[in-house]
Every structure is written in structure tokens, then in C-alpha cells.
Scaffold this motif. Structure first.
Motif, short mmCIF file in Angstrom:
data_model
loop_
_atom_site.label_atom_id
_atom_site.label_comp_id
_atom_site.label_asym_id
_atom_site.label_seq_id
_atom_site.Cartn_x
_atom_site.Cartn_y
_atom_site.Cartn_z
N GLN A 198 0.92 -1.26 0.16
CA GLN A 198 -0.12 0.12 0.03
C GLN A 198 1.11 1.31 -0.08
N LEU A 199 0.24 2.24 -0.42
CA LEU A 199 0.98 3.39 -0.59
C LEU A 199 0.10 4.44 -0.32
N VAL A 200 0.03 5.17 0.86
CA VAL A 200 -0.86 6.08 1.45
C VAL A 200 -0.12 7.52 1.27
N VAL A 201 -0.94 8.64 0.55
CA VAL A 201 -0.34 9.99 0.25
C VAL A 201 -1.43 10.90 0.79
N VAL A 202 -1.06 11.73 1.80
CA VAL A 202 -1.85 12.71 2.38
C VAL A 202 -1.11 14.27 1.96
N LEU A 246 4.68 0.82 -7.17
CA LEU A 246 4.66 1.86 -6.13
C LEU A 246 5.69 3.03 -6.14
N ASP A 247 6.77 2.81 -7.06
CA ASP A 247 7.68 4.01 -7.00
C ASP A 247 7.08 4.67 -8.23
N ASP A 248 6.68 4.11 -9.19
CA ASP A 248 6.15 4.68 -10.32
C ASP A 248 4.76 5.73 -10.10
N VAL A 249 3.96 5.15 -9.36
CA VAL A 249 2.89 5.78 -8.83
C VAL A 249 3.49 6.96 -8.18
N LEU A 250 4.27 6.81 -7.18
CA LEU A 250 4.66 8.14 -6.37
C LEU A 250 5.23 8.96 -7.15
N THR A 251 6.21 8.77 -8.33
CA THR A 251 6.74 9.65 -9.04
C THR A 251 5.79 10.60 -9.79
#
Length: 254
Positions: A198-202, A246-251
Motif C-alpha cells: 500500500q502507498l498512502v499519500v496525504v 509503487l515507485d512509478d505511482v509516487l513519481t
């Protein structure tokens, strides 16, 4: 650190605050036993901490607790030097690893540890609870690998809770491995995959302009949460593939 007949009790604490000169100070950086936080070189206004595993664990019966507090105006990046490996211990009891994150209004935390690997015969319950102020920022990554190469996984239960300004935006639990509720390996959950993350971004700006819900390939999806946050969930055949997703999404979000 306390060693008992049923396992190790260990705790680590991190406190970050603005240093008044545009940077971030770490007035508290303390760990014991297997939990060893170390400050490393960072750039700009960030402070960076790496968690070093000073002992094996968590083993059966162990109880680990990690608290991180980021005060107003501070920016903290926390990673780990290597994957965490849950192993069976001499006792057959459940191990626990509890992480508590507190990010004040106007503070920012990137919580990006390496994977948690559930080895055959282990039994681990992990909880991660993040409490954020209304204007706080958070990037939180959680990755689990079920079994080392060629082995069956242990029992792994993970609960992730995120609250913003006193309001719960995410509260989910996943249990996998022997003894977990039926269907965890079926098509509705892991579908035979052995890595899940999971990756949570707030971000405050997500309250007015949340990212749109969308599929990210065949085995990952991004969904906005009921608040200034978004969740990416993904499964993959291995840890490397999961990290790439997950890295691709965060980028893309950055």
C-alpha cells in the motif's frame, strides 16, 4: 530493552522539530535492542533517519514499538537499511510490531521502510497508526512479502490506520498465511501473488482536488479517500515488481 521468557521487549523513539534555520533537528533519536535509528545525510530542510536491525527479529513472542513524532515545520524521511524478517522463535507465541506516527499541522513525513518478509513458521501482527494535523503531509509505504524464495509464508496480519484532524480516512486489516481467514490467497485478495503493498499519500490540496480513481496496470489501483488522501493498493509476484509499481505511482503524484 527487556528480555523475558516469552520474547524481547524493545522500543524506539524519533522526534523531529524545526531548527529555526530552515532545517530539521532531531532532539530525540533513541532505540534499544533490535531497533536502532541512525541519522544519515540529508539535503535541504529534511532530516533523514535509517532504521538499522541490530538483532534478528521480530521472533515469536517479541514486542516491538516504534514512535515517530514530527512537529510543526519539520520534514522527516524515515527508511530502513534492510528488509525486516519475521521468523519463528523458541516460543510459539505471536510477535507484535506497533508503529505510531504523529505528524503535526505544517509538518511532513515520508515513511518508506524496506519490505517485511514473513518467513515460514512465523506469526506476526503489525499495526501502523498515523495521526495527522489538518495541514500535515504524509507519504507512507507498506510492503509485505509472503515467504522467502521457495518457502511458504508464516502468519502475517497487518492493520493500517490513518487519521487526519481527528477523522479516520483509512482503517484496513489484511491477514495472510496459515490460520488466516479463508480466501486470502484467492482471486478476490492476492490471487496467488506473494507480494502486497500500500502507498498512502496525504496532502492538504487533495481535499479540493483529489487524484481520480484509476487502475494502474492489471494488479494495482489508486483510489481517493474520504479526506485529503489517496490510497494505492497493489499485488505482485515478487518484491522487486511491487516496488517498481509503487515507485512509478509516487513519481507520478510528485
Amino acid at each position: 530493552m527487556t528480555v523475558t521468557g516469552v520474547g524481547v521487549r524493545a522500543r524506539a523513539r524519533i522526534v523531529a522539530r524545526a531548527d529555526g534555520r530552515g532545517g530539521t533537528a532531531l532532539p530525540v533519536l533513541d532505540g534499544e535492542g533490535p531497533l536502532a535509528p541512525r541519522r544519515t545525510r540529508a539535503t535541504g530542510s529534511w532530516a533523514k533517519v535509517v532504521l538499522v536491525g541490530a538483532m534478528s527479529g521480530p521472533l515469536g513472542g517479541d514486542r516491538f514499538t516504534l514512535d515517530a513524532r514530527v512537529k510543526e515545520g519539520a520534514r522527516l524521511h524515515v527508511g530502513s537499511a534492510a528488509a525486516t524478517l519475521a521468523l519463528p522463535g523458541q516460543t510459539k507465541g505471536e510477535a507484535r510490531y506497533d508503529v505510531r506516527l504523529d505528524v503535526a499541522d505544517g509538518a511532513e513525513l515520508r515513511w518508506l521502510p524496506e519490505q517485511l518478509i514473513s518467513a515460514d513458521g512465523s506469526d506476526l501482527y503489525v499495526t501502523t497508526r498515523a495521526e495527522l494535523g489538518a495541514g500535515a503531509r504524509l507519504v507512507l509505504r507498506e510492503e509485505q512479502v509472503l515467504g522467502r524464495t521457495g518457502e511458504q509464508p508464516g502468519r502475517l496480519t497487518s492493520r493500517l490506520t490513518v487519521r487526519v484532524a481527528g477523522r479516520t480516512v483509512l482503517d484496513q486489516e489484511l491477514s495472510c498465511g496459515p490460520g488466516a481467514p479463508g480466501g486470502w490467497d484467492g482471486p478476490a485478495v492476492l490471487a496467488g501473488h506473494r507480494a502486497v503493498g500500500q502507498l498512502v499519500v496525504v496532502r492538504p490540496e487533495f481535499a479540493a482536488a483529489p487524484p481520480p480513481a484509476r487502475m494502474l496496470g492489471e494488479y494495482a489501483a489508486l483510489v481517493p479517500l474520504a479526506g485529503p488522501a489517496a490510497l494505492v493498493s497493489a499485488v505482485a509476484p515478487d518484491a522487486l515488481s511491487l516496488r517498481r509499481t509503487l515507485d512509478d505511482v509516487l513519481t507520478g503524484l510528485d
